[in-house]
Design a protein around this motif. Structure first.
Motif, mmCIF file in Angstrom:
data_model
loop_
_atom_site.group_PDB
_atom_site.id
_atom_site.type_symbol
_atom_site.label_atom_id
_atom_site.label_comp_id
_atom_site.label_asym_id
_atom_site.label_seq_id
_atom_site.Cartn_x
_atom_site.Cartn_y
_atom_site.Cartn_z
ATOM 1 N N GLN A 184 0.832 -1.204 0.000
ATOM 2 C CA GLN A 184 0.000 0.000 0.000
ATOM 3 C C GLN A 184 0.867 1.256 0.000
ATOM 4 O O GLN A 184 0.491 2.273 -0.583
ATOM 5 N N ASP A 185 2.035 1.182 0.624
ATOM 6 C CA ASP A 185 2.983 2.297 0.551
ATOM 7 C C ASP A 185 3.434 2.517 -0.893
ATOM 8 O O ASP A 185 3.531 3.662 -1.357
ATOM 9 N N ILE A 212 -5.961 -7.916 -2.938
ATOM 10 C CA ILE A 212 -5.804 -7.569 -4.351
ATOM 11 C C ILE A 212 -4.341 -7.278 -4.662
ATOM 12 O O ILE A 212 -3.781 -7.751 -5.661
ATOM 13 N N LEU A 213 -3.701 -6.507 -3.793
ATOM 14 C CA LEU A 213 -2.307 -6.136 -4.022
ATOM 15 C C LEU A 213 -1.381 -7.343 -3.885
ATOM 16 O O LEU A 213 -0.428 -7.494 -4.663
ATOM 17 N N GLN A 214 -1.646 -8.210 -2.931
ATOM 18 C CA GLN A 214 -0.792 -9.384 -2.739
ATOM 19 C C GLN A 214 -0.900 -10.350 -3.916
ATOM 20 O O GLN A 214 0.107 -10.900 -4.385
ATOM 21 N N LYS A 215 -2.120 -10.560 -4.404
ATOM 22 C CA LYS A 215 -2.300 -11.443 -5.563
ATOM 23 C C LYS A 215 -1.647 -10.839 -6.799
ATOM 24 O O LYS A 215 -1.018 -11.546 -7.604
ATOM 25 N N THR A 216 -1.794 -9.527 -6.968
ATOM 26 C CA THR A 216 -1.170 -8.851 -8.108
ATOM 27 C C THR A 216 0.343 -9.008 -8.048
ATOM 28 O O THR A 216 0.984 -9.325 -9.063
ATOM 29 N N GLU A 217 0.915 -8.803 -6.873
ATOM 30 C CA GLU A 217 2.370 -8.932 -6.718
ATOM 31 C C GLU A 217 2.823 -10.352 -7.039
ATOM 32 O O GLU A 217 3.792 -10.557 -7.788
ATOM 33 N N LEU A 270 -5.366 -17.411 -12.705
ATOM 34 C CA LEU A 270 -4.597 -17.739 -11.510
ATOM 35 C C LEU A 270 -5.155 -17.106 -10.236
ATOM 36 O O LEU A 270 -4.766 -17.485 -9.130
ATOM 37 N N TRP A 271 -6.051 -16.139 -10.376
ATOM 38 C CA TRP A 271 -6.456 -15.262 -9.276
ATOM 39 C C TRP A 271 -6.956 -16.014 -8.043
ATOM 40 O O TRP A 271 -6.534 -15.738 -6.913
ATOM 41 N N ASP A 272 -7.861 -16.955 -8.246
ATOM 42 C CA ASP A 272 -8.488 -17.631 -7.108
ATOM 43 C C ASP A 272 -7.893 -18.995 -6.795
ATOM 44 O O ASP A 272 -8.422 -19.736 -5.960
ATOM 45 N N LEU A 273 -6.791 -19.340 -7.465
ATOM 46 C CA LEU A 273 -6.155 -20.634 -7.213
ATOM 47 C C LEU A 273 -5.157 -20.517 -6.067
ATOM 48 O O LEU A 273 -4.481 -19.499 -5.900
ATOM 49 N N ASP A 274 -5.062 -21.573 -5.293
ATOM 50 C CA ASP A 274 -4.069 -21.639 -4.220
ATOM 51 C C ASP A 274 -2.682 -21.743 -4.870
ATOM 52 O O ASP A 274 -2.411 -22.679 -5.627
ATOM 53 N N PRO A 275 -1.793 -20.771 -4.601
ATOM 54 C CA PRO A 275 -0.484 -20.774 -5.269
ATOM 55 C C PRO A 275 0.377 -21.991 -4.956
ATOM 56 O O PRO A 275 1.335 -22.275 -5.676
ATOM 57 N N SER A 276 0.044 -22.714 -3.897
ATOM 58 C CA SER A 276 0.807 -23.916 -3.549
ATOM 59 C C SER A 276 0.196 -25.176 -4.156
ATOM 60 O O SER A 276 0.728 -26.277 -3.984
ATOM 61 N N SER A 277 -0.902 -25.016 -4.899
ATOM 62 C CA SER A 277 -1.615 -26.171 -5.427
ATOM 63 C C SER A 277 -1.035 -26.629 -6.764
ATOM 64 O O SER A 277 -0.398 -25.860 -7.496
ATOM 65 N N GLU A 278 -1.279 -27.881 -7.086
ATOM 66 C CA GLU A 278 -0.873 -28.434 -8.379
ATOM 67 C C GLU A 278 -1.627 -27.744 -9.511
ATOM 68 O O GLU A 278 -1.081 -27.550 -10.606
ATOM 69 N N GLU A 279 -2.872 -27.366 -9.243
ATOM 70 C CA GLU A 279 -3.691 -26.694 -10.252
ATOM 71 C C GLU A 279 -3.049 -25.369 -10.667
ATOM 72 O O GLU A 279 -3.013 -25.024 -11.851
ATOM 73 N N TYR A 280 -2.529 -24.630 -9.691
ATOM 74 C CA TYR A 280 -1.870 -23.352 -9.979
ATOM 75 C C TYR A 280 -0.594 -23.580 -10.792
ATOM 76 O O TYR A 280 -0.353 -22.905 -11.807
#
Length: 443
Positions: free
Chosen positions: A87-88, A187-192, A233-243
């Motif tokens: 946010q900064d 939103i910002l964390q997913k974007t990053e 990719l937005w709603d997928l768990d980043p640690s998942s095989e699907e991602y």
């Protein structure tokens, strides 16, 4: 006599000016001028559409400029300083936007105070959308070309993805202002995260070979196409095989969608299908399907001499995945070059329209600048002293010596069909190598 005439001319001129001023005053009296005003009594959800309808005359604003005018009261309060690094950063992007405007226009921007922004930490929805887009432009430079419209297109489109809102209905984005406030950090964390994942993958595919700085050939990119990667990719768990699977398949889809013109029409509708998960990047493109698409694309190429942005991008990917993937000399700059030299093609095919596919995938590759500059109209075989370039010839799928000799003979005889046959064949070889390299890590 001349002096008297001059005085009379000046007097006549002054009188004419006075007469003109009087005519202007009689034409319009600013003190009594009435300016029409439309009072809008509807809901805030439709205010951007109202602005857009009023904006059809004269020089129209872009839809993002309309959003800026319509949503000035849609405020988003950021966390306190140093509570959220993201946010900064976002706040600094808003400040930079106005500071750049002031610098470029060389005048003050009304109602902008850097100190006030720092203290209040409140931005409007339009400011947030543009700043979010600029973050993506800066952190996903391999994929996103920097243009004047890139930041608002990507930023507002990304907010649409986050809100699962059809890009064709972004004018109602202010209806989601509370949801945006509540989910701001998410939103910002997913974007990053997605920016970092995509940048890491595409910088190895699209990087040009230069001795200094980063530069990318992203000629196959488009806004909707890029937004679809975020949507998938937005709603997928980043640690998942699907991602992991979706991410690994995106790089092949980047090329496949380009050669099949998947995003050339109805891009907003196609993007929405990724938002609502009716379309995704979870399925690997088959080699046969990919090869057939490339064969059709090659068959549709037309003669010319200048490489298009699509050819430059494909050749860059091919080089990064094959002959320059591990053997780039330290500090050397490479350049895109015609394999059958432009000078020789021009000599054999100077008429208009062109007959030779000098602009094709089969006639393009990266060569070190040291080779390129003295070569001009020579082939690598003609300057291959002590087998200096034998490895490059082999790994780049350069023409064999026999093929190159046939090409030169065909040029001399103005046998365009034979030259094009050789160029199409190398195009297919490059394309099929590209396909296998792109699909190597796909799941």
């Amino acid at each position: 006599m001349d002096s008297l005439s001059s005085k009379e001319d000046v007097k006549a001129a002054m009188q004419s000016i006075d007469d003109l001023k009087q005519q202007i005053r009689s034409f319009v009296n600013l003190e009594h001028l009435k300016v029409p005003m439309i009072v809008y009594l509807g809901g805030s959800a439709h205010i951007a559409d109202v602005f857009a309808n009023l904006n059809k005359g004269g020089v129209p604003l872009t839809k993002y400029e309309v959003f800026g005018a319509a949503w000035v009261n849609a405020a988003i309060r950021l966390r306190g300083a140093e509570e959220s690094p993201l946010q900064d950063q976002l706040l600094q992007y808003v400040k930079n936007y106005y500071l750049d405007m002031r610098k470029q226009a060389e005048f003050d921007v009304d109602d902008f105070s850097e100190d006030e922004l720092t203290q209040n930490r409140t931005v409007t929805l339009p400011e947030f959308g543009t700043a979010l887009g600029q973050y993506v432009v800066d952190h996903l430079s391999a994929l996103v070309p920097e243009t004047t419209s890139a930041a608002p297109e990507i930023g507002f489109g990304l907010l649409g993805v986050a809100m699962n809102l059809d890009n064709r209905k972004l004018s109602s984005l202010n209806k989601y202002i509370q949801k945006i406030r509540d989910e701001l950090e998410d939103i910002l964390q997913k974007t990053e995260r997605i920016c970092n994942n995509l940048q890491s993958m595409f910088e190895t595919l699209l990087r040009r070979f230069k001795s200094t700085g980063n530069d990318y050939e992203n000629g196959l990119s488009s806004t909707f196409k890029t937004l679809s990667y975020f949507a998938a990719l937005w709603d997928l768990d980043p640690s998942s095989e699907e991602y992991t699977t979706a991410l690994s398949n995106i790089k092949a889809a980047y090329v496949y969608d380009a050669i099949t013109s998947a995003w050339s029409s109805h891009g907003d509708q196609r993007l929405m299908e990724y938002c609502n998960s009716s379309r995704d990047y979870g399925t690997r493109i088959s080699e046969e399907q990919f090869d057939q698409a490339f064969d059709q694309w090659i068959a549709d190429q037309t003669p010319g001499i200048n490489f298009g942005k699509d050819i430059k991008c494909l050749i860059t990917i091919h080089a990064n995945l094959s002959y320059l993937s591990a053997s780039v000399p330290n500090g050397e700059t490479f350049e895109l070059e015609h394999i059958i030299a432009r000078k020789r093609i021009d000599a054999a095919d100077s008429s208009r329209p062109r007959h030779i596919l000098g602009n094709s995938l089969g006639n393009c590759m990266y060569l070190p600048r040291g080779i390129n500059n003295p070569k001009k109209d020579k082939t690598l075989y003609e300057i291959n002293d002590h087998n200096r370039y034998s490895q490059l010839i082999k790994e780049s799928q350069y023409f064999s010596e026999d093929e190159m000799q046939k090409a030169m003979q065909a040029l001399t005889a103005s046998d365009y069909e034979s030259v094009n046959g050789l160029l199409r064949e190398r195009s297919r070889q490059v394309a099929h190598t590209l396909v296998r390299a792109l699909l190597k890590d796909s799941v």
